[in-house]
Design an enzyme around this catalytic site. Sequence first.
Site, PDB file in Angstrom:
ATOM      1  N   HIS A 119      -2.587   5.131  76.940  1.00  0.00           N
ATOM      2  CA  HIS A 119      -3.126   5.992  77.994  1.00  0.00           C
ATOM      3  C   HIS A 119      -3.486   5.170  79.233  1.00  0.00           C
ATOM      4  CE1 HIS A 119      -3.485   8.928  74.748  1.00  0.00           C
ATOM      5  NE2 HIS A 119      -3.824   9.849  75.629  1.00  0.00           N
ATOM      6  N   HIS A 160      -9.769   3.271  71.034  1.00  0.00           N
ATOM      7  CA  HIS A 160      -9.401   1.934  71.487  1.00  0.00           C
ATOM      8  C   HIS A 160     -10.617   1.036  71.655  1.00  0.00           C
ATOM      9  CE1 HIS A 160      -5.126   2.458  72.236  1.00  0.00           C
ATOM     10  NE2 HIS A 160      -5.382   3.633  72.770  1.00  0.00           N
TER      11      HIS A 160
END
Length: 321
Positions: A119, A160
Amino acid sequence: MTPAGNIFAFGWEVSLIEWLQTHIGMAGISALSAFSAFGEEILCIVILGFLYWGWNKEFGKFVGLNVLMANVWNSQIKNIAMRRRPYMDHEGIKILRVVEPEADPMNITAQGYSFPSGHSTAAAALYGSIARFMKKWFWLIPAIVLPLLVGISRIVVGAHYPTDVLGGWILGAAAVVFVPLLRNKIRDSRIFYGLMALTAIPGIFFCKSADYFTNLGLFLGFLAALPLEEKYVKFKNTRNPVRLVLRVLGGLALFLILNTVLKLPFSAAFLDDGSYLALLVRSVRYFLIIVIEFAVYPVVFNLVDRLGGKPGKRISESEGK
């Protein structure tokens, strides 16, 4: 078999994620989580479609090459690092927004590895490309702010580590610098596309996650579609608001339809089993989708222009800024 992956993280990263999830609260997490959408596939398609199909074809090519190349590099690096996602190994970290909602959150083949953040890479490449093409200082604001918010959202939702996000930002920015630089050095598009493809293909020999095969199909499809459109279609851009919106909506609908239809010849069990053959089928499916979207679908624009009697216009790079 689902690959196990590697476990490595700095202690402060785990502590930071746990602290954020504990102290921000669900309302704050939900608000930040929404920013993940600015780095997701569907919005990238809408923005790319708006630019390529409608506003300025050359602008769309510029953005598409940078973003799709960055995504392929990202997934190859992921399969080299093979870093597991934080929620997979730390009980204090919750996963609040998985990559593939329909798959098991612990299935790394489906969810992808952690480093670097896809992303964050896509957001840095997308909004950085827009700012570079426009060459106006105020475009730097969304080019910095949106990737920043996307990266923070990926940390907060537990998908993440902070270093994954940092790596994604760097990789996306590198694509915005390197790809146009190489394009300016190599005027022959066939050689340029060939070199770009050579940097994307090695992953077929070592990548085991679905995201690589998705990104490979998207990128190679884009490389194949551009010369086909230039030679056989040659559609013209439009600034007519109605036609522009219809082109984007039609392209989005076509994407969703093709993505469904091209799955029909295969069983759901086969498509989800993570085998090498299933992953190759995934690449071919996305390759066909992009070729149809960017080289075949624009034929409709020419037909509509002829029937409507108001053809679009060729828009130069300078006019798009």
